[in-house]
Design a protein around this motif. Structure first.
Motif, PDB file in Angstrom:
ATOM      1  N   PHE A 125       0.787  -1.232   0.000  1.00  0.00           N
ATOM      2  CA  PHE A 125       0.000   0.000   0.000  1.00  0.00           C
ATOM      3  C   PHE A 125       0.821   1.286   0.000  1.00  0.00           C
ATOM      4  CE2 PHE A 125      -2.853  -3.105   2.182  1.00  0.00           C
ATOM      5  CZ  PHE A 125      -3.782  -3.194   1.176  1.00  0.00           C
ATOM      6  N   TYR A 126       2.064   1.213   0.410  1.00  0.00           N
ATOM      7  CA  TYR A 126       2.838   2.440   0.555  1.00  0.00           C
ATOM      8  C   TYR A 126       3.522   2.795  -0.756  1.00  0.00           C
ATOM      9  CZ  TYR A 126       2.008   1.474   5.463  1.00  0.00           C
ATOM     10  OH  TYR A 126       1.399   1.214   6.665  1.00  0.00           O
ATOM     11  N   ASP A 127       3.714   4.070  -0.964  1.00  0.00           N
ATOM     12  CA  ASP A 127       4.347   4.516  -2.198  1.00  0.00           C
ATOM     13  C   ASP A 127       5.748   3.934  -2.360  1.00  0.00           C
ATOM     14  OD1 ASP A 127       2.134   5.961  -2.832  1.00  0.00           O
ATOM     15  OD2 ASP A 127       2.902   7.853  -1.992  1.00  0.00           O
ATOM     16  N   SER A 128       6.360   3.629  -1.243  1.00  0.00           N
ATOM     17  CA  SER A 128       7.722   3.082  -1.302  1.00  0.00           C
ATOM     18  C   SER A 128       7.730   1.609  -1.691  1.00  0.00           C
ATOM     19  CB  SER A 128       8.410   3.244   0.059  1.00  0.00           C
ATOM     20  OG  SER A 128       7.666   2.574   1.067  1.00  0.00           O
ATOM     21  N   ASP A 129       6.560   0.981  -1.656  1.00  0.00           N
ATOM     22  CA  ASP A 129       6.477  -0.430  -2.031  1.00  0.00           C
ATOM     23  C   ASP A 129       6.341  -0.532  -3.548  1.00  0.00           C
ATOM     24  OD1 ASP A 129       6.534  -1.161   0.620  1.00  0.00           O
ATOM     25  OD2 ASP A 129       4.344  -1.141   0.816  1.00  0.00           O
ATOM     26  N   PRO A 130       7.278  -1.195  -4.216  1.00  0.00           N
ATOM     27  CA  PRO A 130       7.213  -1.233  -5.681  1.00  0.00           C
ATOM     28  C   PRO A 130       6.080  -2.115  -6.208  1.00  0.00           C
ATOM     29  CG  PRO A 130       9.013  -2.597  -4.909  1.00  0.00           C
ATOM     30  CD  PRO A 130       8.474  -1.878  -3.696  1.00  0.00           C
ATOM     31  N   GLY A 131       5.667  -3.075  -5.405  1.00  0.00           N
ATOM     32  CA  GLY A 131       4.631  -3.989  -5.883  1.00  0.00           C
ATOM     33  C   GLY A 131       5.196  -5.002  -6.869  1.00  0.00           C
ATOM     34  N   VAL A 132       4.415  -6.009  -7.186  1.00  0.00           N
ATOM     35  CA  VAL A 132       4.845  -7.069  -8.086  1.00  0.00           C
ATOM     36  C   VAL A 132       4.539  -6.672  -9.529  1.00  0.00           C
ATOM     37  CG1 VAL A 132       2.641  -8.290  -7.851  1.00  0.00           C
ATOM     38  CG2 VAL A 132       4.667  -9.530  -8.628  1.00  0.00           C
ATOM     39  N   THR A 133       5.458  -6.976 -10.413  1.00  0.00           N
ATOM     40  CA  THR A 133       5.249  -6.750 -11.837  1.00  0.00           C
ATOM     41  C   THR A 133       4.596  -7.995 -12.457  1.00  0.00           C
ATOM     42  OG1 THR A 133       7.136  -5.262 -12.037  1.00  0.00           O
ATOM     43  CG2 THR A 133       6.378  -6.349 -14.054  1.00  0.00           C
ATOM     44  N   ILE A 134       3.544  -7.784 -13.230  1.00  0.00           N
ATOM     45  CA  ILE A 134       2.860  -8.887 -13.919  1.00  0.00           C
ATOM     46  C   ILE A 134       2.970  -8.624 -15.414  1.00  0.00           C
ATOM     47  CG2 ILE A 134       0.708 -10.146 -14.220  1.00  0.00           C
ATOM     48  CD1 ILE A 134      -0.136  -9.175 -11.435  1.00  0.00           C
ATOM     49  N   ASN A 135       3.584  -9.554 -16.119  1.00  0.00           N
ATOM     50  CA  ASN A 135       3.835  -9.322 -17.549  1.00  0.00           C
ATOM     51  C   ASN A 135       3.520 -10.568 -18.371  1.00  0.00           C
ATOM     52  OD1 ASN A 135       5.063  -7.808 -19.857  1.00  0.00           O
ATOM     53  ND2 ASN A 135       6.506  -9.520 -19.784  1.00  0.00           N
ATOM     54  N   VAL A 143      -4.097  -4.906  -7.868  1.00  0.00           N
ATOM     55  CA  VAL A 143      -2.746  -4.485  -7.488  1.00  0.00           C
ATOM     56  C   VAL A 143      -2.765  -3.035  -7.002  1.00  0.00           C
ATOM     57  CG1 VAL A 143      -1.657  -6.067  -9.108  1.00  0.00           C
ATOM     58  CG2 VAL A 143      -2.208  -3.745  -9.829  1.00  0.00           C
ATOM     59  N   VAL A 144      -1.710  -2.656  -6.277  1.00  0.00           N
ATOM     60  CA  VAL A 144      -1.586  -1.284  -5.789  1.00  0.00           C
ATOM     61  C   VAL A 144      -0.555  -0.519  -6.599  1.00  0.00           C
ATOM     62  CG1 VAL A 144      -1.004   0.166  -3.830  1.00  0.00           C
ATOM     63  CG2 VAL A 144      -2.348  -1.904  -3.478  1.00  0.00           C
ATOM     64  N   ASN A 145       0.696  -0.986  -6.566  1.00  0.00           N
ATOM     65  CA  ASN A 145       1.757  -0.223  -7.210  1.00  0.00           C
ATOM     66  C   ASN A 145       2.407  -0.926  -8.397  1.00  0.00           C
ATOM     67  OD1 ASN A 145       1.512   1.916  -5.362  1.00  0.00           O
ATOM     68  ND2 ASN A 145       2.770   0.816  -3.861  1.00  0.00           N
ATOM     69  N   GLY A 146       2.298  -2.244  -8.466  1.00  0.00           N
ATOM     70  CA  GLY A 146       3.003  -2.976  -9.510  1.00  0.00           C
ATOM     71  C   GLY A 146       2.436  -2.731 -10.899  1.00  0.00           C
ATOM     72  N   ALA A 147       3.301  -2.850 -11.895  1.00  0.00           N
ATOM     73  CA  ALA A 147       2.895  -2.662 -13.285  1.00  0.00           C
ATOM     74  C   ALA A 147       2.340  -3.968 -13.856  1.00  0.00           C
ATOM     75  CB  ALA A 147       4.080  -2.195 -14.113  1.00  0.00           C
ATOM     76  N   VAL A 148       1.272  -3.857 -14.639  1.00  0.00           N
ATOM     77  CA  VAL A 148       0.686  -4.994 -15.346  1.00  0.00           C
ATOM     78  C   VAL A 148       0.746  -4.664 -16.835  1.00  0.00           C
ATOM     79  CG1 VAL A 148      -1.346  -6.423 -15.694  1.00  0.00           C
ATOM     80  CG2 VAL A 148      -0.821  -5.531 -13.403  1.00  0.00           C
ATOM     81  N   THR A 149       1.448  -5.516 -17.613  1.00  0.00           N
ATOM     82  CA  THR A 149       1.644  -5.222 -19.032  1.00  0.00           C
ATOM     83  C   THR A 149       1.501  -6.483 -19.879  1.00  0.00           C
ATOM     84  OG1 THR A 149       4.032  -5.527 -18.774  1.00  0.00           O
ATOM     85  CG2 THR A 149       3.196  -3.277 -18.607  1.00  0.00           C
TER      86      THR A 149
END
Length: 640
Positions: A271-281, A304-310
């Motif tokens: 949840f925190y901005d400092s958490d990069p989150g998991v990338t899903i690709n 997801v919160v911060n991770g990129a999904v591509t």
């Protein structure tokens, strides 16, 4: 306006449960957990590579990791054969936590399969094949087939391959079967229950049925599960945390109101901005069989919160009967979201989907996953070492023989050999061929290639066994019947008919009908060429001889005999014998009816004589004188 709700209180509870050193319940080994045996004789402290060939040795790996501090760090375990756990209760490998009692080595399945993993014991904290994989531990090249995992206990995580992966790797793995949470508050995934830190899940697929059953404790919002087709939940992700090139084609059913449900990942709670989150690709969800008592909790890919999904893909429509009203589910546009980007409201203790999030950055929906363009797009964006290929129900991986179609070319080649006209073969052998063709099962995979090859062979064998119908011998039988009705003694030479009859071959089939018809014709021709023997003219000749011995001048009227003689026909054959015999009789009768001229009585002397009659009288007088003269001479002689 109703928002998709995921209770922050639950989220926080889950976060606390995933602290670095949780107070995990010690799983107590059950004496009969694996048919009473576990073989550890293959292990020694000096070797760094080990090769397992039996289920007992696999159970021994669990015993070695669960009985002390052996994490297998720096060691590699190779699976050398497919194994069947036969439904016996399984004890997970490495049932500790992320700092001790975990599996930290490499387990290389080498493409092998483990069948019938079963875990149903309610007081077992870990249920999957592995409990905890941590500190760089890796499981790769392994398929778990027909698993049956169910947790009716206070355990937190639940996954078929592993319950918890912390900073580890799961590469090129597959699961199928059933995994079920019965108590709520589970991180529930078809492959892994939960991931943390820099874990990588790459090139994995699942067709498991993931079931989150409602547990009624009197408060419908007190419990929930986080449910994902591949991973249930991800937390405390680092920058290298990754889910790449994964697919899900199983089913998900969640009965809790406050649950995150995703085709790939249930939810990533960083949840925190400092958490990069998991990338899903480059992940795909090909199934539409994802349902929840609260449809708004579902995303095709993940929450997801911060991770990129591509570069992801998902179905272009919801399951049948599922319609999400955008007035109720803001941003859903009548179907599931691909990705729900969560917005946390710390004051209210909620996390809700951001209605303004642009789904298009995550990928796109797909109507037909068998489209070659889908496969091309996946391969273009694939991670190193991942090769996408066409699968039975959609794209899969080159190593996934269980989801790649078997080669049916031999079946098609066999079918191509089936004769166009089957009406010339016996019903029995045609029925056997039809059964072989009907026995072809489509959609089998490469693991079942031997069965597909057997189907092809069954067709080939049935073709080879086809028997022609026998030829039609009706004309032959009719000709034979005619020949048998003949009396061969009536003919000059019956041998041609006999030869034609003897030449009949009863073993001809329908393809040799012309030869059979030729047999019938040969008999008919031989009969047509028969010549009757001539009739017996013996009696006729005898009668003629009698007639020719007569002096016709001695008879008053010889004409009847002459006519009978002239009526003789020498061209009669044996079948006309009665006519010939009649000729003989006619001659005989004519002869018998002759009247000799000498048979006429002399006329009375008192009757006047004229013509010949006077001459006759003179003759008698002369005869009388002569007689008297002779008598007188005789008498004179006697007197002398």
């Amino acid at each position: 306006m109703k928002k998709r709700r995921i209770m922050l209180a639950v989220v926080l509870c889950l976060c606390m449960a995933l602290s670095l050193v949780p107070a995990a319940l010690a799983a107590e080994e059950t004496a009969d957990a694996w048919d009473g045996t576990a073989d550890t004789t293959w292990y020694n402290d000096t070797n760094t590579e080990f090769h397992l060939k039996t289920a007992e040795q696999l159970a021994g790996l669990a015993e070695l990791t669960n009985g002390g501090d052996n994490t297998f760090a720096g060691k590699t375990v190779y699976l050398e054969a497919d194994l069947d756990l036969a439904g016996h209760q399984w004890v997970s490998i490495a049932i500790g936590n992320n700092v001790s009692g975990y599996f930290g080595g490499t387990f290389d399945g080498q493409g092998h399969m483990i069948y019938n993993l079963n875990s149903q014991v309610s007081d077992t904290y870990y249920h999957g094949l592995f409990g905890v994989i941590s500190q760089g531990g890796t499981v790769k090249n392994l398929s778990l087939i027909n698993a049956n995992v169910k947790a009716s206990d206070s355990s937190l995580r639940l996954g078929i391959l592993a319950e918890w992966v912390n900073g580890g790797n799961v590469i090129n793995c597959y699961t199928s079967g059933r995994i079920e949470s019965d108590m709520g508050n589970k991180l529930l995934g078809g492959v892994v229950g939960t991931c943390t830190a820099g874990t990588k899940i790459i090139g994995c697929g699942s067709e498991a049925s993931v079931i989150s059953k409602f547990y009624d404790d009197g408060d419908e919002y007190s419990d929930c599960d986080t449910v994902g087709g591949i991973v249930g939940q991800w937390e405390n992700a680092t920058e290298d945390a990754l889910i790449s090139d994964c697919w899900f084609n199983g089913s998900i059913n969640c009965e809790f109101l406050d649950s995150a449900v995703g085709g790939i990942l249930g939810a990533n709670f960083d949840f925190y901005d400092s958490d990069p989150g998991v990338t899903i690709n480059n992940c795909i969800v090909t199934t539409k069989d994802i349902i929840s008592v609260e449809p708004g909790n579902i995303t095709w890919i993940a929450a997801v919160v911060n991770g990129a999904v591509t570069n992801c893909m998902w179905p272009d429509s919801p399951p049948d009967g599922v319609v999400l009203d955008p007035e109720i589910y803001e941003g859903y546009n009548g179907t599931y979201m691909a990705v729900a980007k969560l917005v946390v409201n710390w004051d209210e203790g909620t996390a809700a989907a951001d209605p303004d999030f642009d789904q298009s950055v995550c990928g796109y929906d797909v109507t037909d996953f068998s489209d070659s363009a889908v496969l091309a797009a996946l391969q273009e964006n694939a991670a190193d070492g991942v090769e996408w290929v066409a699968g039975i129900d959609g794209p899969t991986f080159s190593w996934d023989d269980g989801n790649i179609s078997a080669d049916y070319s031999a079946v098609e080649a066999a079918k191509a050999k089936i004769p166009e006209d089957l009406t010339i073969y016996t019903d029995e052998t045609v029925n056997a061929l039809n059964e072989a063709v009907d026995g072809v099962i489509e959609g089998m995979n490469k693991l079942q290639q031997s069965e597909v090859d057997a189907m092809a062979k069954a067709i080939e064998d049935a073709i080879a066994a086809l028997e022609y119908k026998p030829a039609d011998y009706t004309k032959v039988d009719e000709a034979i019947k005619k020949a048998e009705a003949l009396n061969k003694n009536n003919y000059k030479d019956f041998s041609a008919v006999t030869a034609a009859l003897n030449a009949v071959d009863r073993d001809k089939d329908i393809t040799q009908q012309s030869e059979v018809d030729a047999m019938a014709k040969a008999i008919e021709d031989a009969m047509a060429a028969l010549e009757y023997k001539p009739a017996d003219y013996t009696k006729v000749d005898e009668a003629i001889k009698k007639a020719e011995a007569l002096n016709k001048d001695n008879y008053k009227d010889f004409s009847a005999v002459t006519a009978a003689l002239n009526a003789v026909d020498r061209d009669k054959d044996i079948t006309q014998q009665s006519e010939v015999d009649a000729m003989a009789k006619a001659i005989e009768d004519a002869i018998a009816g002759l009247v000799k001229k000498t048979d006429t009585k002399p006329s009375d002397p008192s009757t006047p004589q004229t013509g010949d009659e006077g001459g006759m009288a003179v003759w008698f007088v002369v005869a009388g004188i002569c007689a008297v003269g002779i008598a007188g001479v005789t008498m004179v002689s006697e007197k002398r």
